[in-house]
Scaffold this active site. Structure first.
Site, PDB file in Angstrom:
ATOM      1  CG  HIS A  92      -1.978  -1.056   1.127  1.00  0.00           C
ATOM      2  ND1 HIS A  92      -2.902  -1.275   2.117  1.00  0.00           N
ATOM      3  CD2 HIS A  92      -2.279  -1.952   0.133  1.00  0.00           C
ATOM      4  CE1 HIS A  92      -3.733  -2.247   1.747  1.00  0.00           C
ATOM      5  NE2 HIS A  92      -3.361  -2.680   0.558  1.00  0.00           N
TER       6      HIS A  92
ATOM      7  CD  GLU B 145      -1.587   3.622   3.693  1.00  0.00           C
ATOM      8  OE1 GLU B 145      -1.283   3.091   2.603  1.00  0.00           O
ATOM      9  OE2 GLU B 145      -2.707   3.515   4.207  1.00  0.00           O
TER      10      GLU B 145
ATOM     11  CG  LEU C 124     -14.929  -4.272 -28.370  1.00  0.00           C
ATOM     12  CD1 LEU C 124     -15.981  -5.045 -27.561  1.00  0.00           C
ATOM     13  CD2 LEU C 124     -15.453  -2.870 -28.673  1.00  0.00           C
TER      14      LEU C 124
ATOM     15  NE  ARG D 199      -6.965  -0.169 -31.825  1.00  0.00           N
ATOM     16  CZ  ARG D 199      -8.266  -0.468 -31.819  1.00  0.00           C
ATOM     17  NH1 ARG D 199      -8.755  -1.355 -30.969  1.00  0.00           N
ATOM     18  NH2 ARG D 199      -9.084   0.121 -32.651  1.00  0.00           N
TER      19      ARG D 199
ATOM     20  CB  VAL E 135     -26.594  -2.039 -25.487  1.00  0.00           C
ATOM     21  CG1 VAL E 135     -25.754  -1.998 -24.219  1.00  0.00           C
ATOM     22  CG2 VAL E 135     -26.639  -3.454 -26.052  1.00  0.00           C
TER      23      VAL E 135
HETATM   24  C1  AOF Z   1      -4.818  -0.384  -1.394  1.00  0.00           C
HETATM   25  N1  AOF Z   1      -3.786   0.491  -1.443  1.00  0.00           N
HETATM   26  O1  AOF Z   1      -2.559   2.101  -0.588  1.00  0.00           O
HETATM   27  C2  AOF Z   1      -4.438   1.363   0.602  1.00  0.00           C
HETATM   28  C3  AOF Z   1      -5.558   0.471   0.627  1.00  0.00           C
HETATM   29  O2  AOF Z   1      -5.958  -6.702  -0.187  1.00  0.00           O
HETATM   30  P1  AOF Z   1      -5.141  -5.571   0.340  1.00  0.00           P
HETATM   31  O3  AOF Z   1      -4.307  -5.945   1.521  1.00  0.00           O
HETATM   32  O4  AOF Z   1      -4.329  -4.890  -0.737  1.00  0.00           O
HETATM   33  O5  AOF Z   1      -6.178  -4.488   0.913  1.00  0.00           O
HETATM   34  C4  AOF Z   1      -6.982  -3.733   0.060  1.00  0.00           C
HETATM   35  C5  AOF Z   1      -7.790  -2.758   0.893  1.00  0.00           C
HETATM   36  O6  AOF Z   1      -6.932  -1.942   1.696  1.00  0.00           O
HETATM   37  C6  AOF Z   1      -8.606  -1.774   0.085  1.00  0.00           C
HETATM   38  O7  AOF Z   1      -9.874  -2.298  -0.216  1.00  0.00           O
HETATM   39  C7  AOF Z   1      -8.727  -0.583   1.009  1.00  0.00           C
HETATM   40  O8  AOF Z   1      -9.828  -0.782   1.876  1.00  0.00           O
HETATM   41  C8  AOF Z   1      -7.471  -0.640   1.882  1.00  0.00           C
HETATM   42  N2  AOF Z   1      -6.460   0.438   1.626  1.00  0.00           N
HETATM   43  N3  AOF Z   1      -5.682  -0.383  -0.402  1.00  0.00           N
HETATM   44  O9  AOF Z   1      -4.971  -1.173  -2.297  1.00  0.00           O
HETATM   45  C9  AOF Z   1      -3.554   1.350  -0.496  1.00  0.00           C
HETATM   46  N4  AOF Z   1      -4.200   2.230   1.599  1.00  0.00           N
HETATM   47 ZN    ZN Z   2      -3.058  -0.565   3.901  1.00  0.00          ZN
END
Ligand code: AOF
Ligand code: ZN
Length: 368
Positions: free
Chosen positions: A52, A54, A206, A209, A302
């Site tokens: 993530h 952080e 679909l 490009r 659609v």
């Molecule tokens: C992210 N990126 O920078 C933050 C997220 O399956 P995981 O461990 O990657 O968790 C996904 C969840 O983590 C996501 O649904 C959201 O609630 C939280 N925060 N997720 O992918 C990030 N900070």
């Molecule tokens: Zn996180």
């Protein structure tokens, strides 16, 4: 809220946007670590399954994270998903204060992350540039809180509201810049959806490009209740990393289904409705496969069904300054339509893109 908070959160949002179209089914998230007025760490979430935002920012900050402030566009997570909880990493790193743009709509987090941080003595501020953060993650917010994908309706029409001549000729209404703009949408959304009518008439591929960089192909979804897609259609034969999903109902002949499966398609049976395919059920099924957004590039039929069922969240309406004319030439939204003007879908928060000779009106369907 202080000016410096806005400045650092703006940077965090910008970092998050680097991964536009690449994080599904996860949100886009950016983070900045600031110590004594100096940026000591930056990061963003690049792809589901990888660290993530952080974590990247804290790693870059290293020892400097002790006593620092963390700016992050989404509440730090406190659950074990594909990766571990960020709250623990934040606490361990010695961060003193966390400024976040919005709480995480993921029910597994939803305020619990912020509480964990506060319980361990970290100061937490929430709501800095929240509107921008919500817009950045409009797809994730809808998907995670409703279990439905975000739906964008794209169409290209003439100034007099036609998508083809009365004889059915439709290539090309808009010019090259507008078409390039559409490929940016394909690069960003998880899936692209058309009806069998479009496959039979145009044999489209679909794919995405882009002129200047490699695009990412969306999953191709075809509404085809009778499984009538020819196995030689480009959506099946053209080389692509992306899956092709054919949506059928109980009426599809089993032999056709088998043939499509051996041509590499994923065939999904969903309930039928008087009007053909039950679209809400179909969308829920796609969400179940982690398809968080769908770009509808359908024909009149659609598009008309999606509008009728009130399933559209956003529109990208391309308009070419030509007049086609003809009472029998189709418009972008077919079906019986509505009786009262008061029932029209209202589009709000409009943005107009200037695309050379054409324009694109982008906007959100008002929730009433
Ligand atoms: C992210 N990126 O920078 C933050 C997220 O399956 P995981 O461990 O990657 O968790 C996904 C969840 O983590 C996501 O649904 C959201 O609630 C939280 N925060 N997720 O992918 C990030 N900070
Ligand atoms: Zn996180």
């Amino acid at each position: 809220m202080e000016d410096k908070d806005l400045k650092y959160m703006e940077l965090a949002l910008e970092l998050a946007g680097n991964a536009l179209g690449r994080t599904s089914p996860n949100p886009m998230v950016g983070a900045v670590v600031v110590k004594d007025g100096r940026i000591v760490g930056k990061g963003y979430h690049a792809r589901a399954g990888t660290p993530h935002a952080e974590i990247h920012a804290l790693r870059e900050a290293g020892e400097d994270a002790v006593g620092a402030t963390l700016y992050v566009t989404l509440e730090p997570c406190c659950h074990h998903g594909r990766t571990g909880p960020c709250t623990e990493a934040v606490i361990r790193a010695g961060i003193k204060k966390v400024v976040m743009a919005m709480t995480d709509p993921n029910p597994l987090v939803a305020g619990k992350g912020a509480r964990k941080l506060r319980d361990s003595g970290i100061e937490v501020v929430c709501g800095v540039l929240e509107a921008q953060a919500r817009r950045l993650n409009e797809i994730f917010i809808k998907y995670i809180s409703t279990g439905m994908p975000y739906v964008v309706l794209k169409t290209a029409m003439s100034l007099d509201g036609k998508i083809a001549t009365a004889g059915g000729e439709s290539k090309w209404i808009t010019g090259p810049r507008a078409r390039e703009h559409v490929h940016l949408l394909r690069d960003r959304y998880d899936a692209i959806l058309v009806g069998i009518g479009t496959v039979l008439a145009d044999d489209p591929s679909l794919t995405t490009r882009l002129p200047d960089r490699e695009g990412r192909d969306p999953v191709r979804v075809i509404l085809d209740s009778g499984a009538a897609t020819p196995p030689g259609a480009k959506i099946l034969t053209q080389n692509s990393q992306a899956q092709t999903i054919i949506i059928t109902t109980g009426e599809a002949p089993p032999d056709n289904v088998k043939q499509l499966e051996s041509a590499g398609a994923v065939v999904i049976k969903v309930p039928g409705s008087d009007e053909g395919i039950a679209l809400a059920d179909m969308l829920r099924e796609l969400a179940g496969r982690e398809i968080t957004s769908v770009l509808v590039e359908g024909g009149a039929r659609v598009n008309g069904s999606f509008v009728r069922d009130k399933l559209v969240d956003k529109v990208n309406w391309y308009i070419a300054p030509k007049i086609i004319g003809g009472g029998k030439a189709p418009g972008p939204v077919g079906g019986p339509g509505i009786k009262l003007l008061n029932d029209a879908l209202q589009i709000e928060n409009i943005e107009v893109h200037d695309l050379g000779n054409d324009i694109c009106i982008e906007g959100y369907v008002a929730v009433r």
